[in-house]
Scaffold this motif. Sequence first.
Motif, short mmCIF file in Angstrom:
data_model
loop_
_atom_site.label_atom_id
_atom_site.label_comp_id
_atom_site.label_asym_id
_atom_site.label_seq_id
_atom_site.Cartn_x
_atom_site.Cartn_y
_atom_site.Cartn_z
N GLN A 35 35.27 -7.67 107.30
CA GLN A 35 35.71 -6.99 108.51
C GLN A 35 35.15 -5.57 108.43
O GLN A 35 35.13 -4.96 107.35
N SER B 167 34.92 -13.36 103.38
CA SER B 167 35.02 -12.86 104.75
C SER B 167 34.87 -11.34 104.76
O SER B 167 35.16 -10.66 103.76
N ARG C 249 43.12 -14.06 104.87
CA ARG C 249 41.67 -14.08 105.09
C ARG C 249 40.99 -14.98 104.08
O ARG C 249 41.34 -15.01 102.90
N VAL D 188 44.87 -8.80 103.22
CA VAL D 188 43.91 -9.90 103.09
C VAL D 188 44.58 -11.23 102.75
O VAL D 188 43.91 -12.19 102.38
#
Length: 103
Positions: free
Chosen positions: A49, A47, A43, A40
């Motif tokens: 995923q 956020s 990122r 991460v």
Amino acid sequence: MDNWFSSFQFAIDLKYDLKLTMLGTLRKNKREIPTELVNVANRPEKSCQFACHKDCTLLSYVPKKRKNVLVLSTTHVDDKIDPESEKLMMIVDYNNTKYGVTL
């Protein structure tokens, strides 16, 4: 379920053998987790995923910089957002159902 007990195989066993669903955090050192969900560093905050496989959904959520929360669910299959809190339903359901005693 706490991350000490949860795993992909355990979630599948619960779902198919005992007809139980599971929602819990997952440790980052499990070998079945894709590296894209664990790393991460680049990122942004808030956020998300997702990864799906065999009726399981794995969420990688970054609430703060360099912090990663992995949530595994055999109940949730989408990225629905709670209109009240504006958080993912997966996170809201986990927070609403986490209680008990850890020994």
